[in-house]
Design an enzyme around this catalytic site. Structure first.
Site, PDB file in Angstrom:
ATOM      1  CB  SER A 212      10.589 -14.716 -13.088  1.00  0.00           C
ATOM      2  OG  SER A 212       9.304 -14.357 -12.624  1.00  0.00           O
TER       3      SER A 212
ATOM      4  CG  ASP B  22      10.055  -6.818 -11.808  1.00  0.00           C
ATOM      5  OD1 ASP B  22       9.135  -7.557 -11.402  1.00  0.00           O
ATOM      6  OD2 ASP B  22      10.986  -7.238 -12.507  1.00  0.00           O
TER       7      ASP B  22
ATOM      8  CG  HIS C 264       9.358  -9.643 -14.409  1.00  0.00           C
ATOM      9  ND1 HIS C 264       9.968  -9.814 -13.184  1.00  0.00           N
ATOM     10  CD2 HIS C 264       9.061 -10.882 -14.862  1.00  0.00           C
ATOM     11  CE1 HIS C 264      10.032 -11.109 -12.907  1.00  0.00           C
ATOM     12  NE2 HIS C 264       9.484 -11.779 -13.907  1.00  0.00           N
TER      13      HIS C 264
END
Length: 192
Positions: free
Chosen positions: A77, A160, A172
């Site tokens: 991320s 996502d 995600h």
């Protein structure tokens, strides 16, 4: 390995650390180090920029100590954005532009794993997964990333919230379970 955790994870390697552990178990003498940065959602741009500085410093320090070492970068991320911005340079709108990592340092980077990268751009050769959409902070200029395509894998699936501009947090958070072994095998193949 230099590992950058996702937003809001506790300091350390975060969930992507499981991929680094798999590599360490398969590659004798390998080790990993977490990037020390805020990883916050508030002041995201500042947090991410701090991550870029911190990861770059870790690479500089490690290559100074071990000039013939092989380094893999991993990020999840926000951490994936950090790794990408270190290698490719920062080109996303709303972020302070940076240059790609100097070639004298990139020669030591043998692999980069990104999972759920908010700067995801569809159509790049390093993309893995079902995503066909840009992330929430897509790179304006992905040219810096094309030079890294042989050493990189960027995992992003359709829906996502961050890397595909979708609405699924569950997607995600799924990459280590879905692609962790594949990512570890990719790194191992590049180290050997």
């Amino acid at each position: 390995m230099i590992v950058a955790r996702a937003s809001t994870e506790q300091p350390g390697q975060g969930i992507i650390g499981a991929v680094a552990t798999q590599v360490q178990q398969a590659v004798p003498g390998s080790d990993s180090e977490a990037v020390d940065y805020p990883a916050t959602l508030q002041n995201y741009q500042s947090s991410e920029a701090s991550g870029v500085v911190a990861m770059t410093k870790l690479i500089q320090d490690y290559t100074a100590r071990c000039p013939n070492s092989k380094i893999a970068l991993m990020g999840y991320s926000q951490g994936a954005q950090v790794a990408g911005d270190v290698i490719c340079g920062t080109t996303s709108n709303g972020f302070t532009a940076t240059q790609p990592l100097d070639a004298a340092l990139t020669k030591n980077i043998v692999a980069m794993i990104q999972m759920g990268d908010p700067t995801h751009v569809p159509g790049l050769t390093q993309n893995v997964g079902s995503s066909q959409n840009a992330g929430v902070f897509p790179r304006v200029n992905a040219a810096g990333c094309t030079t890294a395509s042989a050493i990189a894998q960027s995992y992003c699936d359709n829906g996502d919230t961050f890397c595909d501009s979708g609405n699924s947090i569950a997607t995600h958070l799924s990459y280590v379970n879905e692609f962790g072994t594949q990512a570890a095998q990719f790194v191992i193949s590049k180290v050997n």
